[in-house]
Design an enzyme around this catalytic site. Sequence first.
Site, PDB file in Angstrom:
ATOM      1  N   SER A 110      22.743 -17.606  41.669  1.00 28.49           N
ATOM      2  CA  SER A 110      22.507 -17.218  43.072  1.00 28.49           C
ATOM      3  C   SER A 110      21.118 -17.732  43.445  1.00 28.49           C
ATOM      4  O   SER A 110      20.155 -16.978  43.469  1.00 28.49           O
ATOM      5  CB  SER A 110      22.596 -15.697  43.233  1.00 28.49           C
ATOM      6  OG  SER A 110      23.869 -15.217  42.836  1.00 28.49           O
ATOM      7  N   ALA A 111      21.020 -19.011  43.756  1.00 24.16           N
ATOM      8  CA  ALA A 111      19.732 -19.702  43.702  1.00 24.16           C
ATOM      9  C   ALA A 111      18.905 -19.673  44.980  1.00 24.16           C
ATOM     10  O   ALA A 111      17.678 -19.765  44.912  1.00 24.16           O
ATOM     11  CB  ALA A 111      19.965 -21.153  43.292  1.00 24.16           C
ATOM     12  N   ALA A 112      19.510 -19.622  46.160  1.00 28.18           N
ATOM     13  CA  ALA A 112      18.737 -19.733  47.399  1.00 28.18           C
ATOM     14  C   ALA A 112      17.757 -18.555  47.527  1.00 28.18           C
ATOM     15  O   ALA A 112      18.087 -17.446  47.117  1.00 28.18           O
ATOM     16  CB  ALA A 112      19.685 -19.762  48.595  1.00 28.18           C
ATOM     17  N   GLY A 115      13.153 -20.340  44.841  1.00 27.54           N
ATOM     18  CA  GLY A 115      11.945 -20.033  44.086  1.00 27.54           C
ATOM     19  C   GLY A 115      12.158 -20.062  42.587  1.00 27.54           C
ATOM     20  O   GLY A 115      11.364 -20.637  41.839  1.00 27.54           O
ATOM     21  N   ASP A 134      24.636 -21.613  45.316  1.00 29.15           N
ATOM     22  CA  ASP A 134      24.662 -20.546  46.313  1.00 29.15           C
ATOM     23  C   ASP A 134      25.909 -20.734  47.162  1.00 29.15           C
ATOM     24  O   ASP A 134      26.280 -21.874  47.468  1.00 29.15           O
ATOM     25  CB  ASP A 134      23.414 -20.554  47.186  1.00 29.15           C
ATOM     26  CG  ASP A 134      23.146 -19.184  47.810  1.00 29.15           C
ATOM     27  OD1 ASP A 134      22.409 -18.395  47.190  1.00 29.15           O
ATOM     28  OD2 ASP A 134      23.702 -18.894  48.892  1.00 29.15           O
ATOM     29  N   ARG A 139      21.979 -20.811  53.588  1.00 29.91           N
ATOM     30  CA  ARG A 139      20.968 -20.630  52.556  1.00 29.91           C
ATOM     31  C   ARG A 139      20.818 -21.894  51.697  1.00 29.91           C
ATOM     32  O   ARG A 139      19.745 -22.166  51.160  1.00 29.91           O
ATOM     33  CB  ARG A 139      21.329 -19.424  51.680  1.00 29.91           C
ATOM     34  CG  ARG A 139      21.162 -18.098  52.402  1.00 29.91           C
ATOM     35  CD  ARG A 139      21.765 -16.935  51.619  1.00 29.91           C
ATOM     36  NE  ARG A 139      21.215 -16.823  50.272  1.00 29.91           N
ATOM     37  CZ  ARG A 139      20.074 -16.213  49.962  1.00 29.91           C
ATOM     38  NH1 ARG A 139      19.336 -15.681  50.934  1.00 29.91           N
ATOM     39  NH2 ARG A 139      19.673 -16.126  48.719  1.00 29.91           N
ATOM     40  N   ASP A 161      31.248 -19.581  45.178  1.00 31.53           N
ATOM     41  CA  ASP A 161      31.139 -18.150  44.919  1.00 31.53           C
ATOM     42  C   ASP A 161      30.833 -17.995  43.440  1.00 31.53           C
ATOM     43  O   ASP A 161      31.611 -18.432  42.583  1.00 31.53           O
ATOM     44  CB  ASP A 161      32.462 -17.463  45.272  1.00 31.53           C
ATOM     45  CG  ASP A 161      32.411 -15.945  45.117  1.00 31.53           C
ATOM     46  OD1 ASP A 161      31.646 -15.441  44.262  1.00 31.53           O
ATOM     47  OD2 ASP A 161      33.160 -15.255  45.837  1.00 31.53           O
ATOM     48  N   ASP A 177      20.565 -13.702  39.288  1.00 29.34           N
ATOM     49  CA  ASP A 177      19.676 -12.954  40.182  1.00 29.34           C
ATOM     50  C   ASP A 177      20.551 -12.439  41.322  1.00 29.34           C
ATOM     51  O   ASP A 177      20.708 -13.083  42.351  1.00 29.34           O
ATOM     52  CB  ASP A 177      18.560 -13.862  40.690  1.00 29.34           C
ATOM     53  CG  ASP A 177      17.504 -13.101  41.482  1.00 29.34           C
ATOM     54  OD1 ASP A 177      17.070 -12.040  41.014  1.00 29.34           O
ATOM     55  OD2 ASP A 177      17.129 -13.574  42.571  1.00 29.34           O
ATOM     56  N   CYS A 230      16.219  -7.115  42.845  1.00 30.23           N
ATOM     57  CA  CYS A 230      14.960  -6.651  43.436  1.00 30.23           C
ATOM     58  C   CYS A 230      15.174  -5.277  44.072  1.00 30.23           C
ATOM     59  O   CYS A 230      14.777  -5.033  45.206  1.00 30.23           O
ATOM     60  CB  CYS A 230      14.422  -7.661  44.447  1.00 30.23           C
ATOM     61  SG  CYS A 230      15.543  -8.047  45.803  1.00 30.23           S
TER      62      CYS A 230
END
Length: 487
Positions: A110-112, A115, A134, A139, A161, A177, A230
Amino acid sequence: MATAVFERYRTIIDDWEAFQAALARPQPATLRVNRLKADPGALRTRLEERGFRLEPYDWYPDLWRVVEEPFPPALTLEHWLGWFYLQEAAAAVPVLALDPRPGEVVLDLSAAPGGKSTQMAERMGGRGMVVANDPDPRRLAALAHNLQRLGITMAVVTRADGRQFPGGVAFDRVLVDAPCSAEGNARRSARAREGAGRHQRRRLPAVQEALLRRGLALARPGGVVVYSTCTFAPEENEAVVDRILREAEGAVRLEPLPPGLPGTAGVTAWEGRRFRPEVELCRRLYPHHLDSGGMFVARLRKEGPVPWEEPGGPGAVPPGGAGPGGGPDGVGWQAADAGLREQVVAWFRQEFGLDEAVLAGLYAYSSEGQGIWLASLPRIPGWEERWSVGLRLVRAHGATWKPTSFGLVQWGSAATRNVVDLEKEALRALLEGRQVTPPPGAPLERRGWVVLRYRGYAVGCGFWDGERLRSALPQERAGELRSILAR
């Protein structure tokens, strides 16, 4: 009060008063040096000469807290050139926990906005392959922008997906992530300060578990998978890890994070539910720990096939394997186009006097209607979900090519032909849409595309009609650079 919605976490937060105080303060900027483009010492000197005061974190010397700033660090030429990435301190921990190594094949599921993918590439020294995925095309634009701005040539961007990410490649390391309720962003997001609703807490764990299952299925035996969010919610953190460990009994082991990383231990019980004791090896970061946001990180080792894995595993076709092949899912590997590389190198030498050595170690890929991309990868997976590879050097432009802004920033500073060195006022005029007369002595040999250079750095593409010069930078990049010149 913002902290009222987080009262449910009072018993698991190590210092409730410090946590509350941190949420009430503005979050400072932090930046991560991009060693693929910049020397940390030289970058720090340049920024401090501009009035910035920077403090490196002892657990990650290339991550700097901005203690004083005369203006936002994003409005510096160094940021625009890709010398650093603005990344909050807590968000840097998952990649350090993953610990990717040069030459490995790594997936960011889930890269976008990029960072962590750019951090992976930098930690790998630009050697190996990062697959940055992503599902959201909006995104993906931000992801591709950041990968190119930081000069990442070893990334393959995919749109899929993550729960159904294609197989056929055995990844050395996978970062999951996961999308989450984002409560750790409460210092910089009004929506996060509202806290997660009951519906979110019921819905998100199923998505997170599915992503983690897929990440583990795609990892090679012995590979590492890092799961991060997060948010503060144990339902999305320890509970997800606990459930996966129980389902994959004997096939997945939870490991401690590498020594020296910040945070407190994971919780082993929550609202009447007890988790496996080893869940304590997970790491929780709260805003008061690093004067940053919040983060949860778990590092898992795949020791054997997981129960939900396809027969035969994720495949083991290496990027440097002999000829196109296929893993159990039938993925083929597309080789770079050697003939196309020769053409584009010859064109760049003719147009801009660039020595062939500037493009050494790079391979060419074409994308119908999209132009030519250069990557440090001799072959790439043949997934239909592939969005881009490496860094786009040129776009198709009628019967010829147009150099991209990112391509010239990356490779154009060494141009000796059809290049114009500009002072601030002339560059500003171009970026505002005006035409200017090239300075006397500029090595302009014929009408066409030119490299625009400022303070010795290529900043993009222009066009010379034989008398006047105009900018050919994309509108967004031109606007960003115009704001920088205003400082």
